[in-house]
Design a protein around this motif. Sequence first.
Motif, PDB file in Angstrom:
ATOM      1  N   GLY A 217       1.398  -8.404  -2.061  1.00  0.00           N
ATOM      2  CA  GLY A 217       2.769  -7.933  -2.289  1.00  0.00           C
ATOM      3  C   GLY A 217       3.072  -6.615  -1.613  1.00  0.00           C
TER       4      GLY A 217
ATOM      5  N   THR B 287       1.694 -10.230   2.464  1.00  0.00           N
ATOM      6  CA  THR B 287       3.118 -10.258   2.137  1.00  0.00           C
ATOM      7  C   THR B 287       3.729 -11.581   2.585  1.00  0.00           C
TER       8      THR B 287
ATOM      9  N   ASP C 221       1.619 -16.304   0.557  1.00  0.00           N
ATOM     10  CA  ASP C 221       2.611 -16.660  -0.451  1.00  0.00           C
ATOM     11  C   ASP C 221       1.871 -17.423  -1.552  1.00  0.00           C
TER      12      ASP C 221
ATOM     13  N   ILE D 284       7.153 -11.292  -9.511  1.00  0.00           N
ATOM     14  CA  ILE D 284       8.384 -10.886 -10.192  1.00  0.00           C
ATOM     15  C   ILE D 284       9.061 -12.013 -10.973  1.00  0.00           C
TER      16      ILE D 284
ATOM     17  N   MET E 207       0.195  -0.957 -16.701  1.00  0.00           N
ATOM     18  CA  MET E 207       1.221  -0.036 -16.196  1.00  0.00           C
ATOM     19  C   MET E 207       2.277   0.213 -17.273  1.00  0.00           C
TER      20      MET E 207
ATOM     21  N   SER F 187       6.135   1.745 -18.431  1.00  0.00           N
ATOM     22  CA  SER F 187       7.473   1.489 -17.865  1.00  0.00           C
ATOM     23  C   SER F 187       7.760   2.503 -16.769  1.00  0.00           C
TER      24      SER F 187
HETATM   25  N1  LIG Z   1       6.174  -1.248 -15.153  1.00  0.00           N
HETATM   26  C1  LIG Z   1       7.472  -1.544 -15.014  1.00  0.00           C
HETATM   27  O1  LIG Z   1       8.374  -0.848 -15.520  1.00  0.00           O
HETATM   28  C2  LIG Z   1       7.855  -2.756 -14.201  1.00  0.00           C
HETATM   29  C3  LIG Z   1       9.210  -3.018 -13.987  1.00  0.00           C
HETATM   30  C4  LIG Z   1       9.556  -4.116 -13.196  1.00  0.00           C
HETATM   31  C5  LIG Z   1       8.563  -4.918 -12.648  1.00  0.00           C
HETATM   32  N2  LIG Z   1       7.239  -4.645 -12.880  1.00  0.00           N
HETATM   33  C6  LIG Z   1       6.137  -5.463 -12.308  1.00  0.00           C
HETATM   34  O2  LIG Z   1       5.571  -4.713 -11.248  1.00  0.00           O
HETATM   35  C7  LIG Z   1       5.587  -5.490 -10.030  1.00  0.00           C
HETATM   36  C8  LIG Z   1       5.821  -4.570  -8.851  1.00  0.00           C
HETATM   37  O3  LIG Z   1       7.083  -3.955  -9.050  1.00  0.00           O
HETATM   38  P1  LIG Z   1       8.015  -3.633  -7.801  1.00  0.00           P
HETATM   39  O4  LIG Z   1       9.006  -2.667  -8.283  1.00  0.00           O
HETATM   40  O5  LIG Z   1       7.187  -3.332  -6.592  1.00  0.00           O
HETATM   41  O6  LIG Z   1       8.751  -5.036  -7.584  1.00  0.00           O
HETATM   42  P2  LIG Z   1       9.333  -5.662  -6.242  1.00  0.00           P
HETATM   43  O7  LIG Z   1       9.601  -4.602  -5.208  1.00  0.00           O
HETATM   44  O8  LIG Z   1      10.432  -6.586  -6.622  1.00  0.00           O
HETATM   45  O9  LIG Z   1       8.129  -6.516  -5.714  1.00  0.00           O
HETATM   46  C9  LIG Z   1       7.859  -7.798  -6.194  1.00  0.00           C
HETATM   47  C10 LIG Z   1       6.461  -8.138  -5.751  1.00  0.00           C
HETATM   48  O10 LIG Z   1       6.138  -9.502  -6.018  1.00  0.00           O
HETATM   49  C11 LIG Z   1       5.499 -10.044  -4.847  1.00  0.00           C
HETATM   50  N3  LIG Z   1       5.724 -11.487  -4.839  1.00  0.00           N
HETATM   51  C12 LIG Z   1       6.809 -12.149  -5.289  1.00  0.00           C
HETATM   52  N4  LIG Z   1       6.673 -13.474  -5.090  1.00  0.00           N
HETATM   53  C13 LIG Z   1       5.469 -13.643  -4.502  1.00  0.00           C
HETATM   54  C14 LIG Z   1       4.756 -14.785  -4.027  1.00  0.00           C
HETATM   55  N5  LIG Z   1       5.277 -16.016  -4.134  1.00  0.00           N
HETATM   56  N6  LIG Z   1       3.542 -14.591  -3.466  1.00  0.00           N
HETATM   57  C15 LIG Z   1       3.023 -13.349  -3.346  1.00  0.00           C
HETATM   58  N7  LIG Z   1       3.640 -12.233  -3.772  1.00  0.00           N
HETATM   59  C16 LIG Z   1       4.853 -12.378  -4.329  1.00  0.00           C
HETATM   60  C17 LIG Z   1       6.188  -9.343  -3.708  1.00  0.00           C
HETATM   61  O11 LIG Z   1       5.425  -9.417  -2.524  1.00  0.00           O
HETATM   62  P3  LIG Z   1       6.027  -9.577  -1.027  1.00  0.00           P
HETATM   63  O12 LIG Z   1       7.533  -9.445  -1.127  1.00  0.00           O
HETATM   64  O13 LIG Z   1       5.429  -8.480  -0.201  1.00  0.00           O
HETATM   65  O14 LIG Z   1       5.585 -10.914  -0.589  1.00  0.00           O
HETATM   66  C18 LIG Z   1       6.265  -7.925  -4.268  1.00  0.00           C
HETATM   67  O15 LIG Z   1       5.052  -7.232  -4.148  1.00  0.00           O
HETATM   68  C19 LIG Z   1       6.692  -6.527 -10.250  1.00  0.00           C
HETATM   69  O16 LIG Z   1       6.473  -7.653  -9.427  1.00  0.00           O
HETATM   70  C20 LIG Z   1       6.565  -6.810 -11.736  1.00  0.00           C
HETATM   71  O17 LIG Z   1       5.511  -7.731 -11.978  1.00  0.00           O
HETATM   72  C21 LIG Z   1       6.874  -3.570 -13.640  1.00  0.00           C
END
Ligand SMILES: NC(=O)c1ccc[n+]([C@@H]2O[C@H](COP(=O)([O-])OP(=O)(O)OC[C@H]3O[C@@H](n4cnc5c(N)ncnc54)[C@H](OP(=O)(O)O)[C@@H]3O)[C@@H](O)[C@H]2O)c1
Length: 291
Positions: free
Chosen positions: A7, A33, A53, A76, A140, A142
């Motif tokens: 990701g 990615t 993917d 996500i 992690m 929030s």
């Molecule tokens: N702690 C918190 O407050 C909080 C809040 C929201 C989300 N989260 C979690 O933290 C993660 C990272 O957050 P972020 O802000 O970086 O989200 P983001 O920018 O939306 O990133 C989503 C991530 O999911 C990956 N992904 C989605 N579909 C995929 C697939 N089919 N195969 C492989 N990878 C896939 C994307 O990778 P690529 O686009 O590079 O392929 C990207 O790294 C989120 O995905 C969610 O699980 C945490």
Amino acid sequence: MKLIVSGASGDLGGRVARQLLDLVPAEDLILLTRNPDGLADLAARGAEVRAADFDRPGTLATALSGGERMLLVSTIAVGPTRRAQHRAAIDAAKAAGVRRLAYTSCVGIHPRNPSFIVPDHTYTEALLRDCGMETTILHMGSYADILARAIVPQALASGHWVSRSGDGRLAHVAKDDCARAAAHVLADDGHAGAVYEITGPELMSNREAAALAAEMAGRPIAYLEPSSADEEEVAKQAAAWVGPFTLADLLSSELAVRDGFNAICSDHVEMITGTPAKALRQVYAEAGIGS
Ligand SMILES: NC(=O)c1ccc[n+]([C@@H]2O[C@H](COP(=O)([O-])OP(=O)(O)OC[C@H]3O[C@@H](n4cnc5c(N)ncnc54)[C@H](OP(=O)(O)O)[C@@H]3O)[C@@H](O)[C@H]2O)c1
């Protein structure tokens, strides 16, 4: 030693990749990615960018080959899709010979935690317990950035911050601190078998987070409990929480906070990275609140 970050064009994964460039030689990095073109800058710095993917498990053997440690960034699409993606990633890592797999879970894993995000992480952690690889789990907190970049600006504009979280407390954590911790966990030895609580340095309620924002901005924010909030206001606020989430999803997470599941604060960011986690005041200031 080859380190894989999944990701890597996501917000967190990208920050981890950039942190790792300061810790290990670029040629040791394998960045996965769905969107390789989006990582041209990191490829230019010497990292190897590979298409991957998790929805297409057949492609993962090539994508993961040669990696010794891997960070699996939770995806996500909350629900069965995400669970299948995580299972595919774990199976592929094992088959590719990855020795240690780190995973970004969430704080408050508990069978009675009502938050919509918890079941996928519970499921994935169970897979990791049985996977036969060394693992490192990052619970992690929030992201403070969601408050600083979305909730607070909207609350300052409307004068309202609507929340069901009552006086439940949590330790909001800067996304950069999450990324620093994840990068060190991957690059450094001594993290096999560890479970970390990646949180900010102080517990506070959302009421206190609203009051802090109001004080810094010099403008009032009324913290509204559900009884005094009209549905339109709640829906507007929900819209600020970017992402494919429903109002019910968000409310479930607020109830988790209200009921104490997120009341976890640790020094693990400092333990792992050598630098303390940022306070919410600093995250607000860096987002321009009060300037
Ligand atoms: N702690 C918190 O407050 C909080 C809040 C929201 C989300 N989260 C979690 O933290 C993660 C990272 O957050 P972020 O802000 O970086 O989200 P983001 O920018 O939306 O990133 C989503 C991530 O999911 C990956 N992904 C989605 N579909 C995929 C697939 N089919 N195969 C492989 N990878 C896939 C994307 O990778 P690529 O686009 O590079 O392929 C990207 O790294 C989120 O995905 C969610 O699980 C945490």
